[in-house]
Design a protein around this motif. Structure first.
Motif, PDB file in Angstrom:
ATOM      1  N   ARG A  88      -0.879   3.950  -6.970  1.00 29.49           N
ATOM      2  CA  ARG A  88       0.153   3.730  -5.947  1.00 29.49           C
ATOM      3  C   ARG A  88       1.539   4.122  -6.417  1.00 29.49           C
ATOM      4  NH1 ARG A  88      -2.209  -1.524  -4.665  1.00 29.49           N
ATOM      5  NH2 ARG A  88      -0.847  -2.509  -6.183  1.00 29.49           N
ATOM      6  N   GLN A 135      -0.345   8.981   0.204  1.00 27.46           N
ATOM      7  CA  GLN A 135       0.553   7.822   0.287  1.00 27.46           C
ATOM      8  C   GLN A 135       1.998   8.239   0.576  1.00 27.46           C
ATOM      9  OE1 GLN A 135       0.452   4.937  -2.979  1.00 27.46           O
ATOM     10  NE2 GLN A 135       2.593   4.499  -2.574  1.00 27.46           N
ATOM     11  N   GLU A 161       0.822  -1.218   0.000  1.00 28.29           N
ATOM     12  CA  GLU A 161       0.000   0.000   0.000  1.00 28.29           C
ATOM     13  C   GLU A 161       0.858   1.272   0.000  1.00 28.29           C
ATOM     14  OE1 GLU A 161      -2.324   0.484   3.523  1.00 28.29           O
ATOM     15  OE2 GLU A 161      -3.493   2.158   2.738  1.00 28.29           O
TER      16      GLU A 161
END
Lengths: 98, 395
Positions: free
Chosen positions: B221, B177, A25
Motif C-alpha cells: 500500500r 491504488q 486501502e
C-alpha cells in the motif's frame, strides 16, 4: 521522508466515519489506521494531499484540499491565473490512429 | 514482428497499401475489431512487437500482449525518461489479454501511457488476466488520476464500451491504488455493477496480491522514493534547466563583454567564464545532487535543501578553482548570493516529481521564496552594475 510539518489541509470527522477502511486501502503514505472500527490519523505530516481518501470516502468523513504539488505549475497559476496544472495535460489526442 | 495477416484468416494482405485504412484492409480487420484499433495506422501494416496474437471473447477479439520487453520497449523507456518523447508514447485504449484469460480471469485497469502499460504487462508473467487500458491522453496513472482523466467517467465508459460484463462472469475490477485519486469506487459500482478493488501501488506486487486473495500488505500500500527512483527522474529535471542555460550564458557574456566602447569577446569570455561554470554547477547541484541526496540534505523545505546544496557547490567550486580571482569582492558576493538561490529555485522544481510533497507545502515555500529570489536577483544585478562602473573607472 516527510515534507513541511503542519501544512496539510486534511480533515477527518470521526463522527461520520463508519470504519469501512477505504481510506486505509487508498492512502499511499499510511496516514490512516483503523482501530475500534474508526479511522484515525497516524501522522498528518505524511499526507501529500493527493485526495484519494476524500474521493473514496462514501460518508463524507474526510476532506482535503488536493491539487498539483508542483512548483512550476503553481508559479504558472500565480502568473496567469487558473488552477495549477503541470504541463502534462496531454491535450493532443493520443494514439491518433486513422 | 507480427503482421496483420495472422488474424486475416488466410486472406492476402497487401503490405504495400499506401493509405492506412484502405477499403480492403478495413474489410479484413472488421473481423477483429479490437486488433483494427491497434494496427491500422502502424507502418507497413505491421503490429507492434508486444502484440503476440488475438484472444477470443464473446464480443470479439482482444489483442494478446507479451509479458516480456523487446529492445524497442527498453529504448522507449530510455527516451521517455529523458525527453519530451514521453508526451507521445501511448497505446490504444481498450481491452488486452495477457496469457489466456477466460470468463473467470481478473481485470486489471491501466493507463495508456506506454511505459505504464509496459511495466504492468512485464509483471504479469505466467498469469492469465485481462488488461483494460483507459484513455488518459498518454499520461501515467497517478498524474492522470490527479487530473481526473484516469477517472470514474473514463473507467465507466470503457467498461461499457468493451462490454466487460459479457467478457467476464465476475464483478471485480483491479484498479491501481494510485488511481484512487481519480476513481470513485462507489460510483463505478453503482453505474456498472463492477466492484473496484484498489490493488497494490507497484505492478510487481500484483501476482502476490492476487494469489493472496486480494489482500494488500502495508508494504504493497505504501509508495516509496528510493535513491534509484529519484535518480531516474533527474534527466527530466536537468534537461529543462539546461534549456534555459543559453539565455543565461548570453546575458552573462553581454554583461562581462560590455565596455563603453563596445562589446569585447575576449573580455566577455575571460570575465564571464567563471559565472558560466558556476551556473552549470548550480544546475547540477539543484537538479541532480539535491534530488539524489534528498533525505541527507538538512531541512524539509526543498528551497532550503537547494540553497544549502548550492552554497556548498558554489563555495567549493570558488575555493578549489580560484575562478573568481583578483580578489574581487563584489563578484564574490554576487556569486555567493546568486548561485545558491538559483540552485534553491531549481531544487524547488523537484517537488513536482516526488511521491510525498503536497500542494499546501509547495504554496508555502513559494510564498516565502519568490520575494527572496526576486530580491536576490535584483541585488546581484545592482552589484554587477557597480562592478562594471568600477571597471570602467566611473566609480
Amino acid at each position: 521522508m516527510k515534507y513541511l510539518s503542519d501544512v496539510t489541509t486534511l480533515k477527518l470527522l470521526p463522527e461520520k466515519c463508519t470504519g469501512c477502511g477505504r481510506c486505509v486501502e487508498v492512502c499511499p503514505h499510511g496516514v490512516f489506521k483503523l482501530s475500534d472500527k474508526k479511522a484515525s490519523v497516524t501522522d498528518r505530516d505524511l499526507c501529500m494531499e493527493c485526495g484519494a481518501c476524500a474521493v473514496n470516502c462514501e460518508f463524507g468523513a474526510i476532506s482535503v484540499n488536493s491539487g498539483v504539488g508542483c512548483a512550476a505549475a503553481i508559479i504558472n497559476s500565480m502568473l496567469y491565473g487558473g488552477e495549477p496544472s503541470c504541463g502534462c495535460d496531454g491535450n493532443k489526442k493520443s494514439a491518433d490512429c486513422c | 514482428m507480427k503482421e496483420l495477416k495472422f488474424i486475416s484468416a488466410g486472406k492476402q494482405n497487401d503490405k504495400n497499401t499506401a493509405s492506412c485504412c484502405s477499403a480492403e484492409k478495413k474489410n479484413l480487420i472488421s473481423e477483429a475489431s479490437a486488433i483494427k484499433d491497434t494496427c491500422c495506422c502502424t507502418e507497413n501494416s505491421k503490429l507492434p512487437e508486444w502484440i503476440t496474437g488475438a484472444a477470443e471473447t464473446p464480443v470479439g477479439k482482444a489483442c494478446k500482449v507479451s509479458t516480456a520487453w523487446s529492445l524497442a520497449d527498453h529504448w522507449g523507456q530510455i527516451k521517455s525518461r529523458t525527453s519530451g518523447f514521453r508526451m507521445k508514447y501511448s497505446v490504444k485504449p481498450g481491452l488486452y489479454a495477457a496469457g489466456n484469460p477466460d470468463k473467470d480471469s481478473d481485470v486489471l485497469v491501466s493507463a495508456n501511457y506506454k511505459l505504464s502499460f509496459d511495466i504492468l504487462r512485464r509483471s504479469l508473467q505466467g498469469m492469465n488476466v485481462w488488461i483494460l487500458v483507459l484513455d488518459t491522453n498518454g499520461i501515467n496513472v497517478w498524474c492522470a488520476a490527479g487530473k481526473g482523466t484516469f477517472g470514474t467517467n473514463e473507467l465507466v465508459n470503457r467498461v461499457q464500451e468493451v462490454q466487460l460484463n459479457k467478457i467476464v462472469n465476475h464483478n471485480r475490477l483491479i484498479v491501481p491504488q494510485l488511481g484512487a485519486v481519480g476513481v470513485n469506487a462507489r460510483s463505478v459500482q453503482k453505474i456498472t455493477g463492477f466492484r473496484v478493488c484498489f490493488g497494490p501501488v507497484y505492478a510487481k506486487d500484483i501476482p502476490a496480491y492476487i494469489s493472496s486473495g486480494y489482500k494488500k500488505t502495508e508494504e504493497m500500500r505504501t509508495i516509496r522514493f528510493t535513491m534509484a527512483d529519484r535518480l531516474i527522474l533527474t534527466p527530466m529535471e536537468i534537461n529543462p534547466a539546461l534549456k534555459k542555460f543559453p539565455l543565461y550564458a548570453l546575458i552573462v557574456l553581454l554583461i562581462f563583454g560590455l565596455k563603453p566602447s563596445g562589446i569585447f569577446f575576449r573580455d566577455a569570455w575571460s570575465g564571464g567564464m567563471p559565472f558560466l561554470f558556476l551556473g552549470l554547477i548550480s544546475v547540477f547541484a539543484g537538479a541532480l545532487a539535491t534530488p539524489v541526496l534528498l533525505p541527507f540534505v538538512p531541512f524539509r523545505s526543498f528551497a532550503l535543501k537547494g540553497w544549502i546544496a548550492g552554497m556548498l557547490a558554489a563555495f567549493f567550486t570558488i575555493q578549489s578553482s580560484g575562478i573568481i580571482h583578483q580578489g574581487n569582492i563584489i563578484l564574490l558576493i554576487v556569486a555567493c548570493l546568486f548561485f545558491p538561490l538559483a540552485t534553491s529555485y531549481i531544487a524547488l522544481q523537484f517537488t513536482g516529481s516526488t511521491t510525498f510533497t503536497g500542494m499546501s507545502g509547495v504554496n508555502k515555500e513559494l510564498r516565502a521564496g519568490i520575494p527572496i529570489y526576486i530580491t536576490g536577483v535584483a541585488i546581484s544585478l545592482i552589484l554587477l552594475i557597480v562592478f562594471k562602473l568600477g571597471e570602467w573607472g566611473i566609480l
